[in-house]
Write a protein that holds these residues in place. Structure first.
Motif, PDB file in Angstrom:
ATOM      1  N   ARG A 262       0.519  -1.101   0.093  1.00  0.00           N
ATOM      2  CA  ARG A 262      -0.208  -0.047   0.115  1.00  0.00           C
ATOM      3  C   ARG A 262       1.240   1.310   0.022  1.00  0.00           C
ATOM      4  O   ARG A 262       0.714   2.276  -1.038  1.00  0.00           O
ATOM      5  CB  ARG A 262      -1.085  -0.162   1.042  1.00  0.00           C
ATOM      6  CG  ARG A 262      -1.535  -0.998   1.262  1.00  0.00           C
ATOM      7  CD  ARG A 262      -3.393  -0.359   1.177  1.00  0.00           C
ATOM      8  NE  ARG A 262      -3.444   0.236   0.964  1.00  0.00           N
ATOM      9  CZ  ARG A 262      -5.147   1.232   0.373  1.00  0.00           C
ATOM     10  NH1 ARG A 262      -5.676   0.480  -0.521  1.00  0.00           N
ATOM     11  NH2 ARG A 262      -5.296   2.268   1.069  1.00  0.00           N
ATOM     12  N   GLN A 263       2.457   0.970   0.609  1.00  0.00           N
ATOM     13  CA  GLN A 263       2.884   2.568   0.882  1.00  0.00           C
ATOM     14  C   GLN A 263       3.370   2.998  -0.549  1.00  0.00           C
ATOM     15  O   GLN A 263       3.460   3.737  -1.308  1.00  0.00           O
ATOM     16  CB  GLN A 263       4.230   2.235   1.578  1.00  0.00           C
ATOM     17  CG  GLN A 263       3.429   2.638   3.465  1.00  0.00           C
ATOM     18  CD  GLN A 263       4.331   2.468   3.996  1.00  0.00           C
ATOM     19  OE1 GLN A 263       5.326   1.168   4.195  1.00  0.00           O
ATOM     20  NE2 GLN A 263       4.972   3.117   5.132  1.00  0.00           N
ATOM     21  N   THR A 264       4.250   1.476  -1.063  1.00  0.00           N
ATOM     22  CA  THR A 264       4.682   1.874  -2.549  1.00  0.00           C
ATOM     23  C   THR A 264       3.382   2.288  -3.728  1.00  0.00           C
ATOM     24  O   THR A 264       3.799   3.535  -4.545  1.00  0.00           O
ATOM     25  CB  THR A 264       5.111   0.526  -2.788  1.00  0.00           C
ATOM     26  OG1 THR A 264       6.046  -0.036  -2.277  1.00  0.00           O
ATOM     27  CG2 THR A 264       5.893   0.283  -4.525  1.00  0.00           C
ATOM     28  N   VAL A 265       2.495   1.557  -3.180  1.00  0.00           N
ATOM     29  CA  VAL A 265       1.045   1.923  -4.693  1.00  0.00           C
ATOM     30  C   VAL A 265       1.453   3.254  -4.076  1.00  0.00           C
ATOM     31  O   VAL A 265       1.018   4.507  -5.383  1.00  0.00           O
ATOM     32  CB  VAL A 265      -0.179   1.178  -4.501  1.00  0.00           C
ATOM     33  CG1 VAL A 265      -0.687   1.522  -5.344  1.00  0.00           C
ATOM     34  CG2 VAL A 265       0.378  -0.275  -4.948  1.00  0.00           C
ATOM     35  N   THR A 266       1.015   4.417  -2.891  1.00  0.00           N
ATOM     36  CA  THR A 266       0.533   5.283  -2.923  1.00  0.00           C
ATOM     37  C   THR A 266       1.327   6.631  -3.234  1.00  0.00           C
ATOM     38  O   THR A 266       1.421   7.339  -3.486  1.00  0.00           O
ATOM     39  CB  THR A 266       0.007   5.940  -1.086  1.00  0.00           C
ATOM     40  OG1 THR A 266      -0.779   4.505  -0.639  1.00  0.00           O
ATOM     41  CG2 THR A 266      -0.042   7.329  -0.437  1.00  0.00           C
ATOM     42  N   ALA A 267       2.434   6.124  -3.332  1.00  0.00           N
ATOM     43  CA  ALA A 267       4.086   6.862  -3.434  1.00  0.00           C
ATOM     44  C   ALA A 267       4.080   6.619  -4.994  1.00  0.00           C
ATOM     45  O   ALA A 267       4.272   7.869  -5.166  1.00  0.00           O
ATOM     46  CB  ALA A 267       4.860   6.271  -2.630  1.00  0.00           C
ATOM     47  N   LEU A 268       3.738   5.622  -5.548  1.00  0.00           N
ATOM     48  CA  LEU A 268       3.349   5.651  -6.985  1.00  0.00           C
ATOM     49  C   LEU A 268       2.515   6.517  -8.001  1.00  0.00           C
ATOM     50  O   LEU A 268       2.550   7.094  -8.708  1.00  0.00           O
ATOM     51  CB  LEU A 268       2.860   4.012  -7.612  1.00  0.00           C
ATOM     52  CG  LEU A 268       3.152   4.725  -8.869  1.00  0.00           C
ATOM     53  CD1 LEU A 268       4.070   4.372 -10.063  1.00  0.00           C
ATOM     54  CD2 LEU A 268       2.731   2.460  -9.480  1.00  0.00           C
ATOM     55  N   VAL A 269       1.172   6.578  -6.913  1.00  0.00           N
ATOM     56  CA  VAL A 269       0.284   7.412  -7.514  1.00  0.00           C
ATOM     57  C   VAL A 269       0.854   9.075  -6.949  1.00  0.00           C
ATOM     58  O   VAL A 269       0.668   9.590  -7.801  1.00  0.00           O
ATOM     59  CB  VAL A 269      -1.416   7.266  -6.494  1.00  0.00           C
ATOM     60  CG1 VAL A 269      -2.070   7.778  -6.909  1.00  0.00           C
ATOM     61  CG2 VAL A 269      -1.285   5.657  -6.980  1.00  0.00           C
ATOM     62  N   ASP A 270       1.671   8.974  -6.118  1.00  0.00           N
ATOM     63  CA  ASP A 270       2.149  10.475  -5.603  1.00  0.00           C
ATOM     64  C   ASP A 270       2.592  11.072  -6.982  1.00  0.00           C
ATOM     65  O   ASP A 270       2.512  12.110  -7.201  1.00  0.00           O
ATOM     66  CB  ASP A 270       2.351  10.745  -4.008  1.00  0.00           C
ATOM     67  CG  ASP A 270       1.431  10.580  -3.059  1.00  0.00           C
ATOM     68  OD1 ASP A 270       0.432  10.904  -3.421  1.00  0.00           O
ATOM     69  OD2 ASP A 270       1.633   9.893  -2.264  1.00  0.00           O
ATOM     70  N   ASN A 271       3.829  10.321  -7.236  1.00  0.00           N
ATOM     71  CA  ASN A 271       4.523  10.600  -8.228  1.00  0.00           C
ATOM     72  C   ASN A 271       4.074  11.039  -9.868  1.00  0.00           C
ATOM     73  O   ASN A 271       4.459  11.512 -10.506  1.00  0.00           O
ATOM     74  CB  ASN A 271       5.450   9.537  -8.280  1.00  0.00           C
ATOM     75  CG  ASN A 271       7.015   9.380  -7.628  1.00  0.00           C
ATOM     76  OD1 ASN A 271       7.564   8.893  -7.236  1.00  0.00           O
ATOM     77  ND2 ASN A 271       5.935   9.638  -6.257  1.00  0.00           N
ATOM     78  N   LEU A 272       2.759   9.716  -9.770  1.00  0.00           N
ATOM     79  CA  LEU A 272       2.158  10.389 -11.413  1.00  0.00           C
ATOM     80  C   LEU A 272       1.412  11.625 -11.234  1.00  0.00           C
ATOM     81  O   LEU A 272       1.182  12.179 -12.015  1.00  0.00           O
ATOM     82  CB  LEU A 272       1.528   8.695 -11.620  1.00  0.00           C
ATOM     83  CG  LEU A 272       1.469   7.246 -11.905  1.00  0.00           C
ATOM     84  CD1 LEU A 272       0.497   6.982 -11.881  1.00  0.00           C
ATOM     85  CD2 LEU A 272       2.964   7.616 -13.462  1.00  0.00           C
TER      86      LEU A 272
END
Length: 56
Positions: A26-36
């Motif tokens: 979940r942390q990784t997906v959240t960080a990826l979405v923020d980066n996108l």
């Protein structure tokens, strides 16, 4: 409308994650979405290109 499709293989693998692995996912997906959203990727989220794959 979702922008993704959860495949049976993904769903099965996700189901078998430990609570710690689920938290990190979940942390990784959240960080990826923020980066996108910002259009910039942190070095830790960089993915190397695919060089070779087997045909299905």
């Amino acid at each position: 409308m979702p922008a993704y499709e959860a495949t049976p293989r993904f769903t099965a693998g996700h189901h078998h994650l430990t609570p710690e692995q689920h938290r990190r996912f979940r942390q990784t997906v959240t960080a990826l979405v923020d980066n996108l959203r910002t259009g910039t990727f942190r070095t830790g989220l960089r993915v190397k290109g695919v060089r070779r794959t087997r045909r299905l």
